[in-house]
Scaffold this motif. Sequence first.
Motif, PDB file in Angstrom:
ATOM      1  N   THR A  42     144.511  68.366  13.209  1.00 16.32           N
ATOM      2  CA  THR A  42     143.220  68.048  12.595  1.00 16.32           C
ATOM      3  C   THR A  42     143.355  66.893  11.614  1.00 16.32           C
ATOM      4  N   LEU A  43     144.426  66.896  10.845  1.00 18.49           N
ATOM      5  CA  LEU A  43     144.660  65.798   9.910  1.00 18.49           C
ATOM      6  C   LEU A  43     144.772  64.465  10.661  1.00 18.49           C
ATOM      7  N   ALA A  44     145.510  64.457  11.761  1.00 20.45           N
ATOM      8  CA  ALA A  44     145.670  63.230  12.547  1.00 20.45           C
ATOM      9  C   ALA A  44     144.346  62.768  13.144  1.00 20.45           C
ATOM     10  N   VAL A  45     143.554  63.716  13.625  1.00 14.04           N
ATOM     11  CA  VAL A  45     142.238  63.375  14.191  1.00 14.04           C
ATOM     12  C   VAL A  45     141.348  62.776  13.110  1.00 14.04           C
ATOM     13  N   ASN A  46     141.288  63.425  11.950  1.00 16.57           N
ATOM     14  CA  ASN A  46     140.419  62.937  10.876  1.00 16.57           C
ATOM     15  C   ASN A  46     140.867  61.572  10.368  1.00 16.57           C
ATOM     16  N   TRP A  70     126.716  51.047  19.559  1.00 13.28           N
ATOM     17  CA  TRP A  70     126.871  51.788  18.311  1.00 13.28           C
ATOM     18  C   TRP A  70     126.574  53.273  18.540  1.00 13.28           C
ATOM     19  N   LEU A  71     125.468  53.564  19.234  1.00 11.96           N
ATOM     20  CA  LEU A  71     125.102  54.950  19.499  1.00 11.96           C
ATOM     21  C   LEU A  71     126.157  55.662  20.347  1.00 11.96           C
ATOM     22  N   LEU A  72     126.644  54.994  21.371  1.00 13.31           N
ATOM     23  CA  LEU A  72     127.632  55.605  22.255  1.00 13.31           C
ATOM     24  C   LEU A  72     128.972  55.818  21.549  1.00 13.31           C
ATOM     25  N   LEU A  73     129.515  54.757  20.968  1.00 13.41           N
ATOM     26  CA  LEU A  73     130.873  54.824  20.430  1.00 13.41           C
ATOM     27  C   LEU A  73     130.967  55.383  19.016  1.00 13.41           C
ATOM     28  N   VAL A  74     130.099  54.949  18.126  1.00  9.15           N
ATOM     29  CA  VAL A  74     130.221  55.369  16.724  1.00  9.15           C
ATOM     30  C   VAL A  74     129.539  56.718  16.496  1.00  9.15           C
ATOM     31  N   VAL A  75     128.244  56.792  16.817  1.00  6.05           N
ATOM     32  CA  VAL A  75     127.532  58.051  16.593  1.00  6.05           C
ATOM     33  C   VAL A  75     128.029  59.131  17.550  1.00  6.05           C
ATOM     34  N   GLY A  76     128.186  58.794  18.814  1.00  4.74           N
ATOM     35  CA  GLY A  76     128.598  59.783  19.811  1.00  4.74           C
ATOM     36  C   GLY A  76     130.077  60.112  19.787  1.00  4.74           C
ATOM     37  N   THR A  83     133.921  64.494  12.091  1.00 10.53           N
ATOM     38  CA  THR A  83     132.817  64.283  11.163  1.00 10.53           C
ATOM     39  C   THR A  83     133.303  63.648   9.870  1.00 10.53           C
ATOM     40  N   VAL A  84     134.613  63.711   9.619  1.00 12.78           N
ATOM     41  CA  VAL A  84     135.159  63.051   8.433  1.00 12.78           C
ATOM     42  C   VAL A  84     134.921  61.551   8.522  1.00 12.78           C
ATOM     43  N   SER A  85     134.997  60.998   9.720  1.00  9.45           N
ATOM     44  CA  SER A  85     134.758  59.563   9.864  1.00  9.45           C
ATOM     45  C   SER A  85     133.309  59.226   9.562  1.00  9.45           C
ATOM     46  N   SER A  86     132.381  60.043  10.017  1.00  7.75           N
ATOM     47  CA  SER A  86     130.966  59.814   9.724  1.00  7.75           C
ATOM     48  C   SER A  86     130.696  59.955   8.236  1.00  7.75           C
ATOM     49  N   PHE A  87     131.262  60.974   7.632  1.00  4.84           N
ATOM     50  CA  PHE A  87     131.118  61.189   6.195  1.00  4.84           C
ATOM     51  C   PHE A  87     131.667  59.992   5.420  1.00  4.84           C
ATOM     52  N   SER A  88     132.839  59.535   5.799  1.00  6.17           N
ATOM     53  CA  SER A  88     133.458  58.391   5.117  1.00  6.17           C
ATOM     54  C   SER A  88     132.607  57.137   5.264  1.00  6.17           C
ATOM     55  N   GLN A  90     129.389  57.032   5.651  1.00  7.91           N
ATOM     56  CA  GLN A  90     128.206  57.179   4.813  1.00  7.91           C
ATOM     57  C   GLN A  90     128.536  56.965   3.339  1.00  7.91           C
ATOM     58  N   VAL A  91     129.703  57.419   2.894  1.00  9.80           N
ATOM     59  CA  VAL A  91     130.102  57.200   1.500  1.00  9.80           C
ATOM     60  C   VAL A  91     130.214  55.710   1.216  1.00  9.80           C
ATOM     61  N   VAL A  92     130.859  54.975   2.126  1.00  8.28           N
ATOM     62  CA  VAL A  92     130.975  53.522   1.960  1.00  8.28           C
ATOM     63  C   VAL A  92     129.586  52.877   1.937  1.00  8.28           C
ATOM     64  N   GLY A  93     128.693  53.316   2.824  1.00  7.14           N
ATOM     65  CA  GLY A  93     127.343  52.771   2.865  1.00  7.14           C
ATOM     66  C   GLY A  93     126.577  53.027   1.586  1.00  7.14           C
ATOM     67  N   VAL A  94     126.654  54.246   1.056  1.00 10.33           N
ATOM     68  CA  VAL A  94     125.969  54.562  -0.197  1.00 10.33           C
ATOM     69  C   VAL A  94     126.555  53.731  -1.333  1.00 10.33           C
ATOM     70  N   ALA A  95     127.883  53.608  -1.379  1.00 10.85           N
ATOM     71  CA  ALA A  95     128.520  52.827  -2.444  1.00 10.85           C
ATOM     72  C   ALA A  95     128.089  51.365  -2.387  1.00 10.85           C
ATOM     73  N   GLU A  96     128.000  50.802  -1.184  1.00  6.35           N
ATOM     74  CA  GLU A  96     127.598  49.403  -1.047  1.00  6.35           C
ATOM     75  C   GLU A  96     126.133  49.195  -1.411  1.00  6.35           C
ATOM     76  N   GLN A  97     125.277  50.134  -1.042  1.00 13.27           N
ATOM     77  CA  GLN A  97     123.842  49.967  -1.262  1.00 13.27           C
ATOM     78  C   GLN A  97     123.394  50.422  -2.647  1.00 13.27           C
ATOM     79  N   ASP A  98     123.960  51.526  -3.129  1.00 18.21           N
ATOM     80  CA  ASP A  98     123.443  52.132  -4.354  1.00 18.21           C
ATOM     81  C   ASP A  98     124.453  52.192  -5.498  1.00 18.21           C
ATOM     82  N   GLY A  99     125.691  51.897  -5.239  1.00 18.73           N
ATOM     83  CA  GLY A  99     126.702  51.904  -6.284  1.00 18.73           C
ATOM     84  C   GLY A  99     127.662  53.072  -6.193  1.00 18.73           C
TER      85      GLY A  99
END
Length: 132
Positions: A42-46, A70-76, A83-88, A90-99
């Motif tokens: 699981t660690l290696a996958v994440n 994007w939909l096929l490769l990133v979202v799918g 889900t750790v990759s999606s979470f990560s 989103q964290v980068v996106g929030v940091a870039e947009q909102d601080g």
Amino acid sequence: MIAWWEGLLLVGAGGALGGLARFWLSQWIDNRTGGGRFPWGTLAVNASGALLIGLALGWASGPAWTSWLWLLLVVGVLGSFTTVSSFSLQVVGVAEQDGLRPALVYVLLTLGGGLSLVAIGHALGRLAGGAA
């Protein structure tokens, strides 16, 4: 512009591939590390999923990236792979947009809330007659 049903099919197909890849890679690694109590697979996958989604984010502005890709490769694929990759992402996106502060709040709420809710769900499952 992609129709909603086309997006649904792309994410579903990618999700199936990502789920299969997650299962295969985590099992392959766990089998080679003795299958002990530490979840090396699981660690290696994440970790690999986070790296791959970061690469996709870096390349997404290029001309080769379209919404269907994007939909096929990133979202799918990557969203199902880990889900750790999606979470990560989103964290980068929030940091870039909102601080940094909103990004840290998101991290704390997600991790703290997730861990707390797993513990609560586990306790409720045991109360409902699950394993002791």
